[in-house]
Design an enzyme around this catalytic site. Structure first.
Site, PDB file in Angstrom:
ATOM      1  N   ASP A   1      23.454   5.486  37.580  1.00 23.34           N
ATOM      2  CA  ASP A   1      23.162   6.873  37.231  1.00 23.34           C
ATOM      3  C   ASP A   1      23.355   7.046  35.723  1.00 23.34           C
ATOM      4  O   ASP A   1      24.431   6.741  35.189  1.00 23.34           O
ATOM      5  CB  ASP A   1      24.081   7.823  38.014  1.00 23.34           C
ATOM      6  CG  ASP A   1      23.638   9.267  37.878  1.00 23.34           C
ATOM      7  OD1 ASP A   1      22.946   9.749  38.795  1.00 23.34           O
ATOM      8  OD2 ASP A   1      23.972   9.904  36.862  1.00 23.34           O
ATOM      9  N   ILE A   2      22.308   7.523  35.060  1.00 12.56           N
ATOM     10  CA  ILE A   2      22.372   7.696  33.605  1.00 12.56           C
ATOM     11  C   ILE A   2      23.386   8.796  33.284  1.00 12.56           C
ATOM     12  O   ILE A   2      23.337   9.873  33.880  1.00 12.56           O
ATOM     13  CB  ILE A   2      20.986   8.059  33.035  1.00 12.56           C
ATOM     14  CG1 ILE A   2      19.991   6.930  33.342  1.00 12.56           C
ATOM     15  CG2 ILE A   2      21.076   8.311  31.540  1.00 12.56           C
ATOM     16  CD1 ILE A   2      18.565   7.241  32.922  1.00 12.56           C
TER      17      ILE A   2
ATOM     18  N   GLU B   1      17.963  10.965  37.802  1.00  9.45           N
ATOM     19  CA  GLU B   1      18.325   9.848  36.928  1.00  9.45           C
ATOM     20  C   GLU B   1      19.095   8.774  37.695  1.00  9.45           C
ATOM     21  O   GLU B   1      19.846   8.017  37.109  1.00  9.45           O
ATOM     22  CB  GLU B   1      19.125  10.375  35.725  1.00  9.45           C
ATOM     23  CG  GLU B   1      20.499  10.969  36.059  1.00  9.45           C
ATOM     24  CD  GLU B   1      20.465  12.447  36.427  1.00  9.45           C
ATOM     25  OE1 GLU B   1      19.425  12.946  36.888  1.00  9.45           O
ATOM     26  OE2 GLU B   1      21.522  13.114  36.261  1.00  9.45           O
TER      27      GLU B   1
END
Lengths: 112, 469
Positions: free
Chosen positions: B206-207, B250
Site C-alpha cells: 500500500d503506497i 493504492e
C-alpha cells in the site's frame, strides 16, 4: 498463385490417370455385378444387394470424375433395384431391367 | 438461452464491438480432412483442393477420421454420406458431440444423389453444407471459400472475446491485473501449490500517504505515481510466473509461487527499496514515495490446505496494518514481530518554528552542517501551519514559548489536521525540567531538546530522536 497457374494441365493429367484407374476397377465391378445377377438367378436374393452397392459406388465415383452419362446410368440401375419388392425375388420384367442396366453401364465404360 | 456468458452478453449488447469484427481471412488456408471409403474419389478431391492451396488430410472411414482429428485438428471436414461401419451422419454427430476440439468444425456432407431426404438428414445431424458428388471443381472451391469465411469470422470473434476477457481482468490505468484476476488466479495458484507441493507467498503493498500525493499533485499526478509504482514493482519481479494485481486504490497484491516467507521477505524489501530509491516523476514534479508491505505464506498457516485467497489476503492485510502503525515504509512478515525502526525512512527535511529570528538562524546553520537535510524555518502561528501544508516536512521542531500560538497549541492544531497529524514533532524548551518534559511528551512529541543547545551536536540529537521515534 503460381501453383494454380501450373496446376490446370497437371490436374487434367491426374484426372486422366484417375479415369484409367476407375475404368480398370469398373471392369472388375461389372464382373461382380454379373456374378450377383447369376446368384439372383440361382434364387439367392443377396445378389441384389451386391449389385446395388456396386452401382451406388460407380454412380458416386463417376460423378466426382465428371463422367456424368455413366453416373446417370448407374443411378438408373440403383432406382431399378430400389423398385424391386423388398422381401421377394425380382420378377422376370424387373430382372430384365437390371440386366439391361448393367449393360448400359458397360456400354458407357467402353466409350471412355 | 438460459445461461448467458457475461462477456458474450456484453459483446452482443455493444454494437461497436460487432462492427469491429471483420472476417479478415486467416492467412494460412485451413486444413481439410477428406473422409471417403472410395480412394478414387479421395484422390480426385485431394487434387482439386490441394491445387487451391489447402493442406489436405484423408481418412478411409469414420473411426479413422475421428482419430485423425484428434491427432491433428482440421477445421474443415468433407465426408461421404455412405461408408461402411460409421457412416457420414454418425460421424457428423460424433464430431458435434465432442466439445474438446480447439475450434469449430465446418462439416460438408457429400452424397451420390441429391435426394431431399438425404440433404435434410445431413443438415439435421449437424452438417454445415451439402455437396453432390457431381459437384464441379469451381463450385467445390467456391463452397470451400464460404467455409473459410465462416471460420475467419469465428477466428475474429474469438480474438475480440479474448481481448474483452483480458480487459475485464486488467487494470486500465496501470496495466497490472485487477482484483477479479487476482481472485480467480489466486485460486488456481493455491490448487497448483497443493498439487505440486511447495510454498506460495502473498505480498500486500500500500503506497504511503497516497491521499497527500493526490492532494498535492492532483489526480493526474497520483495516476503517474500508480503507473510508476507498478513499473518498479514489476522490475523487482524477475521470474515470469510472479505477478502483480491492483486490488483497488493504492493497494496492490504481489503473488510469488514456489516461494517461502524468507524469499518473499527479500522480494518485499527489494520492492520497498525500488519505490523509495528515487523520486517518482509526475507532470506536477518529482515526489518521494514509500510503500508499506505485509507478507504471508502458505507455510506459516496452521492448516495450509484450508487456505483461500480471502484468508491469505486478510493475513497479509493484518501485516500491512502493522507496517502502517509502525511508521510506514517497512515490511512486516506474518508471524514475525514488527521490524526495528532502523529500517524507517531517512530524515530529509525539517521545519524549525521559533519567534526569535537569531535562534532560527543559529538552528538553521547548525542543522545545515548535517549534510542532506533540508532545513525550513517559520516564526510561528498560522504561517507555520501553512508552511507545513505546503512543504510537508518529515519533522517539525517547535519552540515551546511563543507569543500568540505557543508550541503545545501548534502541536494540537497539527494533530487535528489530517494532513499534518502524522508529522513527528520535537519540542525545544528553555524550561527543560523533568515534569515539564514529561508533560510535553504526553502531547505526542517524539522528544524534547533543552535550550541552550550545542549547535555542533544539534543535528546528531535531532537524528537520534528521529531514529528512535
Amino acid at each position: 498463385m503460381n501453383d494454380n497457374q501450373h496446376s490446370a494441365p497437371v490436374l487434367q493429367t491426374r484426372l486422366n490417370e484417375l479415369v484409367r484407374k476407375f475404368v480398370a476397377r469398373t471392369a472388375l465391378d461389372l464382373a461382380q455385378m454379373r456374378e450377383g445377377l447369376a446368384r439372383l438367378d440361382a434364387g439367392d436374393r443377396s445378389g441384389l444387394a451386391q449389385i446395388y452397392h456396386l452401382a451406388h459406388r460407380t454412380c458416386g465415383t463417376s460423378g466426382t470424375l465428371g463422367l456424368l452419362a455413366l453416373s446417370d446410368a448407374a443411378a438408373e440401375l440403383e432406382r431399378c433395384i430400389e423398385a424391386c419388392p423388398p422381401d421377394a425375388l425380382p420378377g422376370t420384367a424387373e430382372r430384365a431391367q437390371i440386366a439391361a442396366g448393367i449393360d448400359r453401364i458397360s456400354a458407357q465404360v467402353r466409350t471412355l | 438461452m438460459t445461461r448467458r456468458d457475461p462477456i458474450l452478453g456484453a459483446l452482443a449488447a455493444d454494437e461497436s464491438v460487432i462492427t469491429q469484427v471483420q472476417p479478415a481471412l486467416v492467412s494460412i488456408a485451413p486444413r481439410v480432412l477428406l473422409v471417403d471409403d472410395d480412394e478414387i474419389v479421395i484422390e480426385r478431391l485431394r487434387d482439386l483442393i490441394t491445387a487451391a492451396g489447402f493442406e489436405v488430410a484423408t481418412a478411409g472411414n469414420g473411426v479413422a477420421a475421428l482419430a485423425e482429428l484428434k491427432r491433428q485438428f482440421a477445421p474443415i471436414v468433407i465426408l461421404d454420406r455412405n461408408m461402411p461401419g460409421m457412416d457420414g451422419l454418425a460421424l457428423t454427430r460424433a464430431i458435434r458431440e465432442d466439445v474438446h476440439y480447439p475450434g469449430y468444425v465446418y462439416i460438408m456432407l457429400c452424397t451420390a444423389h441429391d435426394s431431399e431426404q438425404e440433404i435434410l438428414a445431413g443438415l439435421e445431424a449437424g452438417a454445415d453444407d451439402y455437396l453432390s458428388k457431381r459437384v464441379s471443381g469451381p463450385q467445390l472451391l467456391a463452397r470451400l471459400a464460404t467455409a473459410r469465411r465462416i471460420l475467419s469470422l469465428e477466428h475474429s470473434l474469438k480474438l475480440v472475446i479474448e481481448e474483452r476477457r483480458r480487459m475485464a481482468m486488467t487494470d486500465s490505468l496501470t496495466n497490472a491485473h485487477n482484483r477479479r484476476y487476482f481472485m480467480t488466479h489466486m485460486r488456481r495458484e493455491l490448487k497448483r501449490a497443493r498439487r505440486m507441493g511447495g510454498d506460495l507467498s502473498l505480498l500486500v503493498c500500500d503506497i504511503d500517504h497516497f491521499k497527500h500525493i493526490n492532494d498535492r499533485f492532483g489526480h493526474a499526478g497520483g495516476d503517474d505515481v500508480l503507473i510508476e509504482f507498478v513499473r518498479r514493482v514489476q522490475q523487482s519481479l524477475p521470474r515470469d510466473y510472479d505477478w502483480c494485481a491492483r486490488m483497488g486504490g493504492e493497494e496492490f497484491a504481489v503473488v510469488l509461487p514456489q516461494t517461502p516467507l524468507a524469499g518473499a521477505a527479500t522480494v518485499a524489501e527489494k520492492i520497498r527499496h525500488a519505490v523509495a530509491a528515487a523520486p517518482m516523476l509526475t507532470s506536477a514534479g518529482g515526489v518521494d514515495v514509500t510503500v508499506s508491505v505485509g507478507v504471508t505464506s502458505l507455510s506459516v498457516l496452521n492448516d495450509p490446505n484450508a487456505a483461500t485467497p480471502e484468508l491469505l489476503l486478510s493475513r497479509a492485510d493484518d501485516c500491512l496494518y502493522t507496517s502502517k502503525n509502525h511508521g510506514r515504509d517497512r515490511v512486516t512478515l506474518d508471524g514475525v514481530p514488527a521490524q526495528a525502526k532502523t529500517s524507517g525512512k531517512p530524515l530529509k527535511s525539517l521545519l524549525y518554528v521559533d519567534d526569535d529570528a537569531d535562534i532560527r538562524e543559529i538552528v538553521e546553520m547548525s542543522l545545515t552542517l548535517d549534510g542532506g537535510l533540508k532545513v525550513l524555518t517559520s516564526d510561528g502561528g498560522e504561517r507555520a501551519l501553512l508552511k507545513m501544508r505546503i512543504e510537508h516536512p518529515d519533522l517539525v521542531v517547535l519552540d515551546v514559548m511563543m507569543p500568540g500560538m505557543d508550541g503545545p497549541t501548534l502541536l494540537r492544531r497539527m494533530r487535528s489536521d489530517p494532513e499534518l497529524a502524522r508529522i513527528p514533532v520535537i519540542f525545544m524548551t528553555a524550561k527543560a525540567r523533568a515534569n515539564e518534559v514529561g508533560r510535553l511528551r504526553e502531547l505526542s512529541a517524539i522528544g524534547v531538546i533543552a535550550k541552550p543547545f550545542d549547535p555542533m551536536a544539534l543535528g546528531k540529537q535531532v537524528r537520534a530522536l528521529w531514529e528512535a521515534r
